[in-house]
Design a protein around this motif. Structure first.
Motif, short mmCIF file in Angstrom:
data_model
loop_
_atom_site.label_atom_id
_atom_site.label_comp_id
_atom_site.label_asym_id
_atom_site.label_seq_id
_atom_site.Cartn_x
_atom_site.Cartn_y
_atom_site.Cartn_z
N TRP A 162 50.06 64.78 -6.22
CA TRP A 162 50.52 66.03 -5.63
C TRP A 162 51.56 66.72 -6.50
CZ3 TRP A 162 47.72 68.56 -2.52
CH2 TRP A 162 46.89 67.92 -1.60
N MET A 163 52.36 65.97 -7.23
CA MET A 163 53.31 66.60 -8.15
C MET A 163 52.57 67.30 -9.28
SD MET A 163 56.27 66.40 -6.90
CE MET A 163 57.34 66.86 -8.26
N THR A 164 51.50 66.71 -9.75
CA THR A 164 50.70 67.34 -10.80
C THR A 164 50.10 68.65 -10.30
OG1 THR A 164 50.21 65.20 -11.81
CG2 THR A 164 48.74 67.04 -12.36
N LYS A 165 49.53 68.63 -9.09
CA LYS A 165 49.00 69.87 -8.50
C LYS A 165 50.11 70.89 -8.30
CE LYS A 165 45.89 70.05 -5.28
NZ LYS A 165 44.54 70.50 -5.65
N ASN A 166 51.27 70.43 -7.86
CA ASN A 166 52.37 71.34 -7.59
C ASN A 166 52.85 72.03 -8.87
OD1 ASN A 166 55.68 71.56 -7.24
ND2 ASN A 166 54.49 72.21 -5.45
N TYR A 167 52.98 71.28 -9.96
CA TYR A 167 53.41 71.89 -11.22
C TYR A 167 52.34 72.85 -11.76
CZ TYR A 167 57.87 69.62 -12.05
OH TYR A 167 59.20 69.26 -11.99
N ARG A 168 51.09 72.54 -11.50
CA ARG A 168 50.02 73.45 -11.91
C ARG A 168 50.12 74.77 -11.16
NH1 ARG A 168 44.97 70.41 -11.12
NH2 ARG A 168 44.68 71.24 -9.03
N GLU A 169 50.33 74.69 -9.85
CA GLU A 169 50.34 75.89 -9.02
C GLU A 169 51.67 76.64 -9.10
OE1 GLU A 169 49.31 74.33 -5.21
OE2 GLU A 169 47.23 73.87 -5.79
N ALA A 170 52.77 75.92 -9.25
CA ALA A 170 54.08 76.58 -9.26
C ALA A 170 54.44 77.18 -10.61
CB ALA A 170 55.16 75.58 -8.84
N TYR A 171 54.02 76.51 -11.69
CA TYR A 171 54.47 76.93 -13.02
C TYR A 171 53.33 77.32 -13.95
CZ TYR A 171 58.60 74.57 -11.21
OH TYR A 171 59.65 74.18 -10.41
N GLY A 172 52.10 77.27 -13.46
CA GLY A 172 50.97 77.69 -14.29
C GLY A 172 50.63 76.73 -15.41
N LEU A 173 51.05 75.46 -15.30
CA LEU A 173 50.72 74.48 -16.33
C LEU A 173 49.24 74.12 -16.26
CD1 LEU A 173 53.68 71.92 -16.13
CD2 LEU A 173 53.49 73.99 -17.53
N PHE A 174 48.67 73.80 -17.42
CA PHE A 174 47.31 73.25 -17.43
C PHE A 174 47.47 71.75 -17.18
CE2 PHE A 174 42.87 74.09 -18.77
CZ PHE A 174 42.39 72.80 -18.66
N ALA A 175 47.43 71.39 -15.91
CA ALA A 175 47.69 70.00 -15.50
C ALA A 175 46.56 69.55 -14.58
CB ALA A 175 49.02 69.91 -14.78
N VAL A 176 45.96 68.42 -14.90
CA VAL A 176 44.81 67.93 -14.14
C VAL A 176 45.00 66.48 -13.72
CG1 VAL A 176 43.29 69.47 -15.46
CG2 VAL A 176 43.48 67.07 -16.12
N ASN A 177 44.36 66.11 -12.63
CA ASN A 177 44.30 64.73 -12.17
C ASN A 177 42.90 64.17 -12.42
OD1 ASN A 177 46.88 64.02 -10.57
ND2 ASN A 177 46.33 66.02 -9.72
N GLY A 178 42.83 63.07 -13.10
CA GLY A 178 41.58 62.34 -13.21
C GLY A 178 41.61 61.20 -12.22
#
Length: 337
Positions: A162-178
């Protein structure tokens, strides 16, 4: 030339991922913890120079508990891709060390994400999530399945997810969960059940061991082959859009099945050698994990090729071979150059 940072490079997944990226022409950096003994056996065969004389693989000391080191290293490297494979990754041990597991496996991910946000927001970030996040939720499990972790390890991975999703949505990072289901190889740690089985079978066959002690033999898992799964990790970071993906074979096998495949391959009956030991039971068990990787096949063109029967053969053959090489703890026929 692309540059990648692999956190957890000395582990099973990290070593195969490093091989893959080096083969693709990357400059590969790895984060390793300082230890009093050498812990790089899985990647020793990767030490060779590129044709221009510069090193192909560079290692850096650091730890997921040390946020300032993560910031300084990522600021210095400015990697194109960051793979966070580091964790306290043993589920049974997480019950004995829940606080440490939460700090490294959970909060450690936040430290990396915050470092990326602060000093290298263009880096593409991969988080190693786990099928253990599903826990008690019935299979098949996919990207829409609710989480119900049944261990401190699983709970820590849910936090990281959820932190990975949050940083993706909040800061526009290209962050993914495998969200990877169980994946194994001859480089799997010897305390994990599949490697424990294949290594014991090889030693029993050689007359070096008489018994193998295990816990719950009825647990159902979806076991795949690690080299295929690290290819899936890489594909996630090449996609145009950051998305979360399940990687799995979709095929179920119990630990009894894995015993069957392993011992039959070397001409033995496991029932003659395996005894129950309650110490290997978890306080809360995960009964069945079977993944649905349809999205990864559709979006990434990824599909598991090696199923559990062949995986057990690959691993036990490697362990049988390892016994003929004094001092070998794993063997994958590496070429030392």
């Amino acid at each position: 030339m692309k540059k990648a940072l692999i956190i957890g490079i000395t582990g099973q997944d990290g070593s195969y991922l490093a091989e893959l990226l080096l083969d693709k022409g990357y400059e590969v950096h790895g984060l390793i913890r300082r230890a009093s003994t050498f812990n790089t056996s899985r990647i020793n065969h990767l030490y060779q120079d590129r044709h221009d004389g510069s090193p192909r693989l560079l290692l850096h000391y650091g730890d997921l508990s040390d946020g300032s080191r993560l910031v300084s290293l990522i600021a210095e490297l400015q990697p194109d891709e960051i793979y966070n494979l580091g964790a306290q990754s043993h589920v049974r041990v997480s019950f004995d060390e829940p606080e440490y597991t939460g700090d490294i496996t959970g909060v450690g991910t936040t430290r990396v994400l915050e470092a990326v946000r602060l000093v290298s927001p263009q880096s593409r970030f991969y988080q190693a999530s786990s099928s253990e996040m599903f826990g008690a939720t019935p299979p098949p499990q996919n990207e829409e399945t609710p989480f119900y972790p049944r261990s401190p390890y699983g709970a820590a991975k849910v936090y990281s997810y959820w932190m990975t999703k949050n940083y993706r949505e909040a800061y526009g990072l290209f962050a993914v969960n495998g969200i990877l289901f169980n994946h194994e190889s001859p480089r799997r740690g010897e305390t994990f059940v599949t490697r424990k089985i294949t290594r014991a079978a090889a030693k029993i066959k050689a007359g070096l061991q008489s018994k193998l002690y295990l816990g719950n033999l009825d647990a159902v898992r979806d076991w795949g082959y690690t080299p295929e799964y690290v290819e899936g990790m890489w594909r996630m970071l090449q996609h145009d859009k950051p998305m979360d993906y399940v990687l799995a074979t979709g095929h179920a096998a119990t630990i009894r099945d894995f015993l069957d495949y392993t011992f039959e391959h070397i001409g033995l009956s496991w029932q003659d050698y395996v005894d129950f030991d309650s110490r290997y039971l978890r306080p809360t068990e995960v009964d069945a994990l079977i993944g649905d990787a349809s999205l990864a096949e559709r979006e990434l063109g990824w599909k598991a090729q090696t199923l559990t029967p062949d995986l057990a053969k690959i691993m036990v053959e490697a362990d049988v071979e390892a016994l003929s090489h004094e001092g070998s703890h794993w063997i994958d026929k590496p070429k030392f150059l």
